[in-house]
Motif scaffolding. Structure first.
Motif, short mmCIF file in Angstrom:
data_model
loop_
_atom_site.label_atom_id
_atom_site.label_comp_id
_atom_site.label_asym_id
_atom_site.label_seq_id
_atom_site.Cartn_x
_atom_site.Cartn_y
_atom_site.Cartn_z
N ASP A 234 35.57 -35.98 16.74
CA ASP A 234 34.91 -35.13 15.75
C ASP A 234 34.20 -33.94 16.39
OD1 ASP A 234 35.71 -36.89 13.73
OD2 ASP A 234 33.90 -38.11 13.96
N LYS A 235 33.92 -34.06 17.69
CA LYS A 235 33.12 -33.05 18.37
C LYS A 235 33.93 -32.11 19.26
CE LYS A 235 29.23 -36.30 18.73
NZ LYS A 235 28.43 -37.09 19.69
N LYS A 236 35.13 -32.51 19.65
CA LYS A 236 35.86 -31.73 20.65
C LYS A 236 36.37 -30.41 20.06
CE LYS A 236 40.51 -33.73 20.20
NZ LYS A 236 41.59 -34.43 20.93
N MET A 237 36.30 -29.39 20.87
CA MET A 237 36.78 -28.07 20.50
C MET A 237 38.29 -27.99 20.69
SD MET A 237 34.01 -26.21 19.73
CE MET A 237 34.40 -24.48 20.02
N GLY A 238 38.95 -27.14 19.92
CA GLY A 238 40.34 -26.84 20.19
C GLY A 238 40.45 -26.05 21.48
N ALA A 239 41.60 -26.11 22.14
CA ALA A 239 41.80 -25.41 23.41
C ALA A 239 42.75 -24.23 23.20
CB ALA A 239 42.38 -26.36 24.44
N TYR A 240 42.37 -23.04 23.75
CA TYR A 240 43.17 -21.83 23.51
C TYR A 240 43.27 -21.00 24.79
CZ TYR A 240 42.51 -23.15 18.68
OH TYR A 240 42.51 -23.87 17.51
N LEU A 241 44.37 -20.28 24.91
CA LEU A 241 44.53 -19.34 26.01
C LEU A 241 43.67 -18.11 25.75
CD1 LEU A 241 48.41 -19.55 26.52
CD2 LEU A 241 46.61 -20.95 27.58
N SER A 242 43.58 -17.23 26.73
CA SER A 242 42.71 -16.07 26.57
C SER A 242 43.22 -15.12 25.48
CB SER A 242 42.59 -15.31 27.90
OG SER A 242 43.85 -14.81 28.31
N ASP A 243 44.51 -15.16 25.19
CA ASP A 243 45.06 -14.29 24.15
C ASP A 243 45.10 -14.95 22.78
OD1 ASP A 243 47.11 -16.11 24.44
OD2 ASP A 243 48.61 -14.67 25.11
N GLY A 244 44.53 -16.15 22.67
CA GLY A 244 44.43 -16.82 21.38
C GLY A 244 45.52 -17.82 21.07
N ARG A 245 46.57 -17.85 21.89
CA ARG A 245 47.59 -18.87 21.68
C ARG A 245 47.03 -20.25 22.03
NH1 ARG A 245 52.31 -17.18 25.42
NH2 ARG A 245 50.55 -16.37 26.64
N LYS A 246 47.67 -21.28 21.50
CA LYS A 246 47.19 -22.63 21.74
C LYS A 246 47.22 -22.96 23.23
CE LYS A 246 47.62 -27.40 20.10
NZ LYS A 246 48.36 -28.34 19.22
N GLY A 247 46.10 -23.52 23.71
CA GLY A 247 45.99 -23.89 25.12
C GLY A 247 46.15 -25.37 25.34
N PHE A 248 45.56 -25.85 26.43
CA PHE A 248 45.81 -27.23 26.84
C PHE A 248 44.53 -27.90 27.33
CE2 PHE A 248 49.42 -24.49 27.78
CZ PHE A 248 50.44 -25.13 27.08
N ASN A 323 31.12 -20.86 37.83
CA ASN A 323 31.91 -20.75 36.62
C ASN A 323 33.02 -21.78 36.63
OD1 ASN A 323 33.81 -19.77 38.41
ND2 ASN A 323 33.88 -17.71 37.57
N GLY A 324 33.77 -21.83 35.54
CA GLY A 324 34.89 -22.75 35.47
C GLY A 324 35.90 -22.27 34.44
N THR A 325 37.16 -22.49 34.71
CA THR A 325 38.18 -22.15 33.73
C THR A 325 39.32 -23.15 33.82
OG1 THR A 325 39.45 -20.32 32.79
CG2 THR A 325 39.52 -20.57 35.18
N THR A 326 39.88 -23.50 32.66
CA THR A 326 40.99 -24.43 32.58
C THR A 326 42.05 -23.85 31.66
OG1 THR A 326 40.14 -25.65 30.65
CG2 THR A 326 39.32 -26.33 32.83
N GLY A 327 42.98 -24.68 31.23
CA GLY A 327 44.05 -24.19 30.38
C GLY A 327 43.64 -23.91 28.95
N GLY A 328 42.38 -24.14 28.62
CA GLY A 328 41.93 -23.87 27.26
C GLY A 328 40.45 -23.58 27.14
N PHE A 329 39.76 -23.45 28.29
CA PHE A 329 38.30 -23.32 28.25
C PHE A 329 37.79 -22.43 29.38
CE2 PHE A 329 39.37 -27.26 26.19
CZ PHE A 329 38.56 -27.27 25.07
N TYR A 330 36.59 -21.87 29.15
CA TYR A 330 35.88 -21.11 30.18
C TYR A 330 34.41 -21.49 30.12
CZ TYR A 330 33.23 -17.43 32.42
OH TYR A 330 32.34 -16.77 33.22
N SER A 331 33.76 -21.53 31.27
CA SER A 331 32.34 -21.88 31.31
C SER A 331 31.64 -21.09 32.41
CB SER A 331 32.17 -23.38 31.58
OG SER A 331 32.78 -23.73 32.82
N LEU A 332 30.33 -20.92 32.23
CA LEU A 332 29.51 -20.23 33.22
C LEU A 332 28.09 -20.76 33.12
CD1 LEU A 332 29.06 -17.83 35.26
CD2 LEU A 332 28.49 -16.42 33.26
#
Length: 377
Positions: A234-248, A323-332
């Motif tokens: 219920d809490k997890k975010m969807g994962a997306y690429l930087s251009d808005g396509r579905k990520g992983f 920082n951190g980046t994955t196939g669907g997320f970014y963090s700082l």
């Protein structure tokens, strides 16, 4: 006596009123600055969701923008779950420092003495890789094994590169320079640290993380696997690429130490506060965090690295960041420990650039400018 008590109460109320007024002024200013900084970013069609935390002393302000998933019309909250990517390395470094303190092992110990017996001793002109070399990315190891692409896909870059493959790769490494002399960011180095932790404790990496970091800091919405978090679906975010396509969502397995933590904005606020001067109630962790932000390798007069943390000195102020980046997320995360200030950014758009991404300013650039202009002392 009554007059003295009355005077003390009056002074206390005056101080409290002054503090409250200062907090209100800060919030008013930061509200405007946050709106100006992050609203144009999230309004881009390719951007999905964004959570921001600002820490100023005892005050924390949360901002949430966009959607948890494209088209959901549900705004994220401070309890929404994100992958935090390589910020996980700062947690791994904390566990390694704890382990060293508990076992009386020096950071200059050769890693070959701490790894499973199947791992050979590797060195350059008799200079072996030490624990510190892995922690500050000066080991001489590459970012990833040379053959990892044979087992990799963008949807799962490292999940198939298991302990056996790491062992085989390690045993054929030939170093081209002395460890401790050149900085080269290495996810591989942190995968090796995970092996050291599990070998020395006899526990899974996830169990050690829960016991030593998450539980002491009451980070109950943080884990190495989503199914370990209550109501994660219920809490997890969807994962997306930087251009808005579905990520992983990436699978980490033997590489959890490099980027595998799931967490929320609220939990990351707790983590940031644990690094702030005199805040943490766990003296053991306070010592660990103090050690880990201490400079171990200099890039320049003002920039360097501690144990995982990037360190910067700006106008006499100590700042640590990662920082951190994955196939669907970014963090700082940016922390000014002694001034009790911090900024946390969590996004469910990958920080990895897509070929057709037309973003003019990256979220990282926007966030750093926001911190320097509006939060930093």
């Amino acid at each position: 006596m009554k007059k003295i008590l009355f005077t003390l109460v009056t002074i206390t109320l005056a101080i409290s009123s002054c503090t409250l007024e200062e907090e209100n002024i800060f919030k008013f200013k930061i509200d405007l600055a946050a709106k100006e900084a992050f609203t144009p970013y999230i309004k881009q069609e390719s951007k999905i969701g964004l959570s921001v935390a600002v820490i100023n002393g005892d005050q924390t302000i949360f901002y949430n923008y966009g959607e948890t998933k494209r088209g959901s019309k549900i705004t994220p909250t401070e309890n929404s779950l994100y992958e935090i990517g390589s910020i996980s390395k700062t947690f791994t470094a904390a566990m390694v420092t704890q382990l060293l303190l508990e076992k009386g092992i020096t950071v200059h110990t050769a890693v070959s003495t701490l790894l499973p017996a199947t791992f050979s001793q590797i060195s350059y002109k008799e200079r072996e890789i030490t624990v510190e070399d892995l922690l500050n990315h000066t080991s001489g190891l590459p970012n990833f094994p040379a053959d990892y692409l044979n087992y990799s896909h963008f949807s799962n870059p490292v999940g198939n590169y298991d302990k056996q493959k790491l062992t085989e790769y390690w045993n054929q490494i030939i170093l081209t320079r002395a460890p401790g002399t050149v900085y080269e960011y290495s996810n591989l180095g942190y995968a090796i640290l995970q092996l050291i932790i599990t070998e020395q404790t006899g526990l899974s990496f996830a169990n050690v993380m829960q016991k030593n970091i998450f539980q002491p800091l009451e980070m109950y919405a943080s884990a190495m696997e989503l199914n370990e978090i209550s109501n994660a679906d219920d809490k997890k975010m969807g994962a997306y690429l930087s251009d808005g396509r579905k990520g992983f969502y990436w699978r980490w397995n033997q590489w959890q130490s490099s980027g595998g933590i799931y967490s929320s904005l609220k939990d990351m606020e707790k983590y940031a506060r644990a690094h702030i001067h005199f805040y943490n109630r766990d003296n053991r962790l306070e010592e660990v965090f103090r050690i880990n932000r201490t400079l171990t390798f200099k890039h320049s007069e003002t920039n360097g690295i501690g144990r995982a943390w990037n360190t910067t000195t700006n106008n006499g102020h100590e700042i640590i960041s990662h920082n951190g980046t994955t196939g669907g997320f970014y963090s700082l995360i940016i922390i000014e420990p002694l001034e009790e200030k911090a900024l946390i950014i969590l996004s469910n758009n990958s920080g990895l650039p897509a070929s057709d991404d037309t973003t003019t300013n990256t979220l990282e650039e926007i966030s750093i400018e926001f911190f320097m202009n509006h939060i930093q002392s």
